[in-house]
Write a protein that holds these residues in place. Sequence first.
Motif, PDB file in Angstrom:
ATOM      1  N   ILE A 188      14.923  22.282 -23.388  1.00 31.61           N
ATOM      2  CA  ILE A 188      14.807  23.629 -23.939  1.00 31.61           C
ATOM      3  C   ILE A 188      16.205  24.192 -24.128  1.00 31.61           C
ATOM      4  N   GLN A 189      16.393  24.899 -25.224  1.00 32.87           N
ATOM      5  CA  GLN A 189      17.684  25.509 -25.519  1.00 32.87           C
ATOM      6  C   GLN A 189      17.976  26.621 -24.512  1.00 32.87           C
ATOM      7  N   ALA A 190      19.226  26.689 -24.049  1.00 34.65           N
ATOM      8  CA  ALA A 190      19.673  27.737 -23.138  1.00 34.65           C
ATOM      9  C   ALA A 190      20.983  28.304 -23.646  1.00 34.65           C
ATOM     10  N   CYS A 191      21.222  29.558 -23.326  1.00 30.38           N
ATOM     11  CA  CYS A 191      22.501  30.174 -23.668  1.00 30.38           C
ATOM     12  C   CYS A 191      23.560  29.602 -22.738  1.00 30.38           C
ATOM     13  N   ALA A 192      24.650  29.127 -23.299  1.00 26.43           N
ATOM     14  CA  ALA A 192      25.731  28.558 -22.494  1.00 26.43           C
ATOM     15  C   ALA A 192      26.550  29.648 -21.802  1.00 26.43           C
ATOM     16  N   ASP A 193      26.364  30.907 -22.194  1.00 25.42           N
ATOM     17  CA  ASP A 193      27.094  32.010 -21.561  1.00 25.42           C
ATOM     18  C   ASP A 193      26.277  32.702 -20.462  1.00 25.42           C
ATOM     19  N   CYS A 194      25.068  33.190 -20.790  1.00 34.20           N
ATOM     20  CA  CYS A 194      24.280  33.921 -19.782  1.00 34.20           C
ATOM     21  C   CYS A 194      23.243  33.051 -19.086  1.00 34.20           C
ATOM     22  N   GLY A 195      22.971  31.852 -19.631  1.00 31.54           N
ATOM     23  CA  GLY A 195      22.047  30.926 -18.988  1.00 31.54           C
ATOM     24  C   GLY A 195      20.575  31.109 -19.309  1.00 31.54           C
ATOM     25  N   GLU A 196      20.214  32.122 -20.088  1.00 25.08           N
ATOM     26  CA  GLU A 196      18.805  32.366 -20.417  1.00 25.08           C
ATOM     27  C   GLU A 196      18.262  31.255 -21.312  1.00 25.08           C
ATOM     28  N   LEU A 197      17.049  30.790 -20.965  1.00 24.62           N
ATOM     29  CA  LEU A 197      16.359  29.810 -21.802  1.00 24.62           C
ATOM     30  C   LEU A 197      15.717  30.538 -22.974  1.00 24.62           C
ATOM     31  N   ARG A 198      15.603  29.807 -24.105  1.00 24.78           N
ATOM     32  CA  ARG A 198      14.932  30.417 -25.257  1.00 24.78           C
ATOM     33  C   ARG A 198      14.169  29.359 -26.048  1.00 24.78           C
ATOM     34  N   PHE A 199      12.987  29.762 -26.500  1.00 20.42           N
ATOM     35  CA  PHE A 199      12.170  28.919 -27.352  1.00 20.42           C
ATOM     36  C   PHE A 199      11.321  29.848 -28.194  1.00 20.42           C
ATOM     37  N   PRO A 200      11.246  29.635 -29.490  1.00 22.79           N
ATOM     38  CA  PRO A 200      11.800  28.521 -30.242  1.00 22.79           C
ATOM     39  C   PRO A 200      13.324  28.616 -30.334  1.00 22.79           C
ATOM     40  N   PRO A 201      13.954  27.462 -30.634  1.00 25.64           N
ATOM     41  CA  PRO A 201      15.409  27.432 -30.743  1.00 25.64           C
ATOM     42  C   PRO A 201      15.905  28.348 -31.864  1.00 25.64           C
ATOM     43  N   ARG A 202      17.037  28.972 -31.605  1.00 21.29           N
ATOM     44  CA  ARG A 202      17.663  29.826 -32.621  1.00 21.29           C
ATOM     45  C   ARG A 202      19.165  29.888 -32.353  1.00 21.29           C
ATOM     46  N   PRO A 203      19.932  30.307 -33.341  1.00 19.92           N
ATOM     47  CA  PRO A 203      21.390  30.228 -33.203  1.00 19.92           C
ATOM     48  C   PRO A 203      22.003  31.228 -32.230  1.00 19.92           C
ATOM     49  N   CYS A 204      21.367  32.370 -32.020  1.00 18.44           N
ATOM     50  CA  CYS A 204      21.964  33.438 -31.222  1.00 18.44           C
ATOM     51  C   CYS A 204      21.072  33.786 -30.030  1.00 18.44           C
ATOM     52  N   CYS A 205      21.673  34.008 -28.881  1.00 16.30           N
ATOM     53  CA  CYS A 205      20.934  34.409 -27.678  1.00 16.30           C
ATOM     54  C   CYS A 205      20.395  35.832 -27.854  1.00 16.30           C
ATOM     55  N   PRO A 206      19.095  36.040 -27.659  1.00 18.30           N
ATOM     56  CA  PRO A 206      18.548  37.388 -27.802  1.00 18.30           C
ATOM     57  C   PRO A 206      18.927  38.304 -26.633  1.00 18.30           C
TER      58      PRO A 206
END
Length: 145
Positions: free
Chosen positions: A28-46
Motif C-alpha cells: 500500500i502506498q504511504a507518505c514518505a514524510d508523514c507516514g500515512e497510508l493511502r489507497f487508492p494510490p495518488r501523487p499527493c498525500c491528503p
Amino acid sequence: MSESLLSPVLDDDGAPFWRYAAEGELRIQACADCGELRFPPRPCCPHCHSFASEWRKMSGRGRVWSYVVPHPPLLPAYAAQAPYNAIVVELAEAPRIRLVGHLVSGPHEPLDSVPPDRIRIGARVQVVFTEVDGVSVPRWVLERS
C-alpha cells in the motif's frame, strides 16, 4: 461479441501496486514524510500534501467489512459465475484502508466458489493473487483458524 470480466485500470500512480501484486505481495502506498497510508494510490498525500511516497508491504490479512451478492448479475460476462460476491476488506494493520475484491475458496477458484451463506461481516480473510487478463489481482480466502 464476447464480453470479458472487468480488468483493473493501470495508471502511473497505481503501477507499483500492480507490479507488487504480480510478485505476490500486497503493498500500500504511504507518505514518505508523514507516514500515512493511502489507497487508492495518488501523487499527493491528503494529510500533509507531500509528493514523496513509498510502498509498504502488508500482511495481506483483513476482515470482511461489507459484501454484496448481485442478483441478477449486472454484467453479462459474470452471469455464468452467479451467484458471486464482491467484498470490501478492511486491512488488519491499516483499518482505514479498504480493498474491494472477491471471496473465493482458493487462488484459482471461480468467483462462485464460496456460497453466499458462508460470507460474514467480520470474517478474517487472507489475500491471494490470481491472474486475470494478464494482470495479477488480489482476491481473498477465509483465514484458517
